[in-house]
Design an enzyme around this catalytic site. Structure first.
Site, short mmCIF file in Angstrom:
data_model
loop_
_atom_site.label_atom_id
_atom_site.label_comp_id
_atom_site.label_asym_id
_atom_site.label_seq_id
_atom_site.Cartn_x
_atom_site.Cartn_y
_atom_site.Cartn_z
N LYS A 66 -13.08 4.19 2.24
CA LYS A 66 -13.14 5.60 1.83
C LYS A 66 -12.77 5.70 0.36
CE LYS A 66 -10.20 8.94 1.62
NZ LYS A 66 -10.73 9.57 0.40
N CYS B 41 -2.15 2.48 -13.02
CA CYS B 41 -0.87 2.50 -12.30
C CYS B 41 0.16 1.55 -12.91
CB CYS B 41 -1.07 2.23 -10.83
SG CYS B 41 -2.22 0.91 -10.49
N GLU C 270 6.03 9.34 -12.87
CA GLU C 270 4.74 8.78 -13.24
C GLU C 270 3.87 9.92 -13.77
OE1 GLU C 270 2.04 7.36 -10.12
OE2 GLU C 270 1.68 5.61 -11.38
N GLU D 76 -0.44 -0.07 -2.62
CA GLU D 76 -0.33 -0.18 -4.09
C GLU D 76 -0.08 1.24 -4.58
OE1 GLU D 76 -0.30 -2.98 -5.51
OE2 GLU D 76 -1.24 -4.25 -4.00
P1 NAD Z 1 -3.74 10.49 -3.78
O1 NAD Z 1 -2.73 9.48 -3.42
O2 NAD Z 1 -3.64 11.83 -3.15
O3 NAD Z 1 -5.22 9.94 -3.49
C1 NAD Z 1 -5.55 8.55 -3.42
C2 NAD Z 1 -6.40 8.29 -2.19
O4 NAD Z 1 -5.63 8.60 -1.03
C3 NAD Z 1 -7.64 9.15 -2.11
O5 NAD Z 1 -8.70 8.41 -1.54
C4 NAD Z 1 -7.22 10.25 -1.16
O6 NAD Z 1 -8.31 10.83 -0.48
C5 NAD Z 1 -6.36 9.49 -0.19
N1 NAD Z 1 -5.39 10.29 0.57
C6 NAD Z 1 -4.80 11.45 0.21
N2 NAD Z 1 -3.97 11.86 1.20
C7 NAD Z 1 -4.03 10.94 2.19
C8 NAD Z 1 -3.41 10.80 3.47
N3 NAD Z 1 -2.54 11.69 3.93
N4 NAD Z 1 -3.72 9.72 4.22
C9 NAD Z 1 -4.58 8.79 3.76
N5 NAD Z 1 -5.21 8.88 2.57
C10 NAD Z 1 -4.93 9.94 1.79
O7 NAD Z 1 -3.74 10.62 -5.35
P2 NAD Z 1 -4.21 11.87 -6.22
O8 NAD Z 1 -3.76 13.18 -5.69
O9 NAD Z 1 -5.63 11.74 -6.47
O10 NAD Z 1 -3.33 11.56 -7.52
C11 NAD Z 1 -1.97 11.97 -7.55
C12 NAD Z 1 -1.10 11.01 -8.28
O11 NAD Z 1 -1.15 9.73 -7.66
C13 NAD Z 1 -1.51 10.71 -9.72
O12 NAD Z 1 -1.04 11.64 -10.62
C14 NAD Z 1 -0.88 9.37 -9.93
O13 NAD Z 1 0.46 9.51 -10.26
C15 NAD Z 1 -0.96 8.73 -8.57
N6 NAD Z 1 -2.07 7.76 -8.47
C16 NAD Z 1 -1.76 6.45 -8.49
C17 NAD Z 1 -2.77 5.52 -8.40
C18 NAD Z 1 -2.47 4.07 -8.41
O14 NAD Z 1 -3.35 3.28 -8.70
N7 NAD Z 1 -1.27 3.67 -8.08
C19 NAD Z 1 -4.09 5.91 -8.33
C20 NAD Z 1 -4.38 7.27 -8.30
C21 NAD Z 1 -3.35 8.18 -8.35
#
Ligand code: NAD
Length: 477
Positions: free
Chosen positions: A170, A279, A379, A245
């Site tokens: 996904k 990240c 972050e 991660e």
């Molecule tokens: P997020 O964690 O909400 O989204 C990342 C992925 O997780 C997406 O595919 C999303 O659909 C999925 N997701 C969201 N809620 C979920 C759940 N309950 N169960 C399973 N999957 C779920 O990230 P975001 O809202 O897009 O970004 C928010 C913050 O996250 C950013 O500001 C940043 O700090 C951090 N981030 C970190 C990384 C990394 O590589 N570590 C990457 C993206 C974002």
């Protein structure tokens, strides 16, 4: 404008059970650039069952078969290189000048890297009277974010396929398109039906199904710490393996006798890359108090070299952030730091000149920051650097480690010999010394709240493997 009607499930392009769709917005223009279906529980269930049915045959394929299919997929990725670049430019705003090297070359190499490692699965090991063999863990849910969409997909998918696992992938809502291209690639090279399945949807809706379903054996997740923690909660009742991660607030510690210009250049280029949406970016630059003015002047000069603008312009080095939501999050934290009196050396909350449309922000540097301040602890996920002073090396190391995160770290000292003892003290999954380059042999993953598990390297394959001990087996021939 791309329009996708179907998911890739069981080797076929299957229509969704519902009619809801999701818009994908180009962050540089604010315009609609793609539309994809929004999966519901039944779609995810179908993908999971396809992966489950495909598992017995796929897990019994020879390493040679898996190697050959993965190599063919890598060749096909190479053939579709430009398309893979174009979707990253369109959906996440990566500049055309950088996109190939930053988002596509690595994943192709990563696919080949794990194709070669498929043979490890057939290497039984003897320990005393015990033989150890490796088996794939089973059906894996792969949930990815938007910041390195192809790299993060391949970092999970390639070791999973090499091990003999089947998967449901996904992509993030903002960046789904490369997953459709990968499905077309696997269809073309003849990957058996059900081994690779793709669904697109809202993480908060289908994420819990992907991480909680009893027919899923493992979840590999990259994203925010908040969502990662929810994934672990949903996975707990069925005792799945969870590889996470998550976030970071990684330090770059520069010593008194280091080449400050080289260290600051490395640090600033690292944080500005991908518009700060990395990240493991070195978001905290730790310098001796006696050299903070010099470090700040250098950092401002180097950040000033960035050309912020339209990602399709070949001169641009920094595109927009991925979305308006991300821009609001970044600017909110920058404004709070300014309100708290943190010393702003460059940038701020105003839109870059001439870029009031799109999700653009200015390269921003705060200096003389205390590690207690929010801007040094949270972050940010934008092109925002904090420069922090330290008085003794011991204090510098203590500040570097004073974070709930521990994803990566870096040290710049007089030379590698001098950097080594400091690197050994860093509480993080990686430490880059003297500006070392990324390596696929370096397992990537965090200490503390940066996650569990590793991607890349042999350890990245091990995440997808169950080790079986055979007692009383004859010696290996
Ligand atoms: P997020 O964690 O909400 O989204 C990342 C992925 O997780 C997406 O595919 C999303 O659909 C999925 N997701 C969201 N809620 C979920 C759940 N309950 N169960 C399973 N999957 C779920 O990230 P975001 O809202 O897009 O970004 C928010 C913050 O996250 C950013 O500001 C940043 O700090 C951090 N981030 C970190 C990384 C990394 O590589 N570590 C990457 C993206 C974002």
């Amino acid at each position: 404008m791309q329009h996708h009607d179907n998911f890739y499930i069981n080797g076929q392009w299957q229509a969704p059970t519902g009619s809801e769709r999701m818009d994908v917005i180009n962050p540089a223009t604010g315009e609609l650039c793609a539309s994809v279906p929004r999966a519901g529980e039944q779609d995810v269930e179908a993908a999971i069952m396809a992966a489950r049915q495909a598992l017995p045959a796929w897990s019994m394929t020879s390493a040679q078969e898996r190697h050959d299919l993965m190599m063919a997929a890598a060749d096909e990725m190479q053939r579709r290189f430009q398309e893979l670049c174009d979707v990253q430019v369109m959906t996440m705003g990566c500049p055309v000048q950088l996109v190939g090297a930053m988002h596509v070359e690595g994943p192709i190499e990563g696919m080949r890297y794990y194709a070669e490692r498929a043979f490890r699965m057939e290497e039984d090991e003897r320990k005393g009277d015990v033989t150890l063999m490796r088996e794939p863990i089973g059906v894996c849910s792969l949930i990815n974010p938007w910041n390195y969409p192809l790299h993060q997909l391949i970092g999970k998918l390639a070791p999973a396929l090499a091990a003999g696992c089947t998967v449901i992938a996904k992509p993030a809502e903002q960046t789904p398109l490369q997953d459709f291209i990968m499905a077309e690639i696997f269809e073309k090279v003849g990957l058996p039906a059900g081994v690779f399945n793709v669904v697109t949807g809202e993480g908060s809706e289908i994420g819990p199904v992907m991480s909680g379903h009893p027919q899923v054996d493992m979840v590999s997740f990259t994203g925010s710490t908040a969502a990662g923690s929810k994934v672990a909660e949903s996975a707990a009742p069925t005792i799945k393996r969870v590889c996470q991660e998550l976030g970071g607030k990684s330090p770059l510690l520069v010593t008194e006798d280091a080449d400050m210009a080289a260290a600051v250049r490395m640090g600033v280029e690292n944080i500005m890359a991908n518009t700060g949406q990395t990240c493991d970016a070195f978001t905290r630059l730790l310098v001796p108090r006696s050299r903070i003015e010099e470090a700040t002047r250098l950092a401002v000069e180097i950040a000033g070299e960035q050309v912020v603008g339209d990602p399709t312009d070949p001169a641009t080095t920094m595109g927009p952030l991925v979305s308006q939501l991300q821009r609001e999050r970044v600017l909110h934290l920058v404004q709070r730091a300014i309100d708290d009196g943190v010393e702003l050396a460059l940038g701020g909350v105003e839109a870059p000149e001439g870029l009031d449309k799109g999700c653009y922000v200015r390269p921003t540097i705060f200096t003389n920051v205390s590690n207690e301040q929010e801007i040094a602890r949270e972050e940010i996920f934008g092109p925002v650097l904090c420069i922090l002073p330290y008085d003794t090396l011991e204090q510098g190391i203590a500040i570097a480690n004073d974070s709930v995160y521990g994803l990566s770290s870096a040290v710049y000292a007089r030379d590698a010999e001098a950097a080594l003892p400091i690197a050994r003290c860093m509480q993080a999954g990686q430490c880059y010394m003297q500006g070392a380059e990324f390596s696929f042999d370096a397992p990537f993953g965090g200490y503390k709240r940066s996650g569990n598990g590793r991607e890349w390297g042999d350890e990245g394959l091990a995440e997808y493997v169950e080790v079986k001990a055979l007692l009383g087996a004859p010696a290996l021939s």
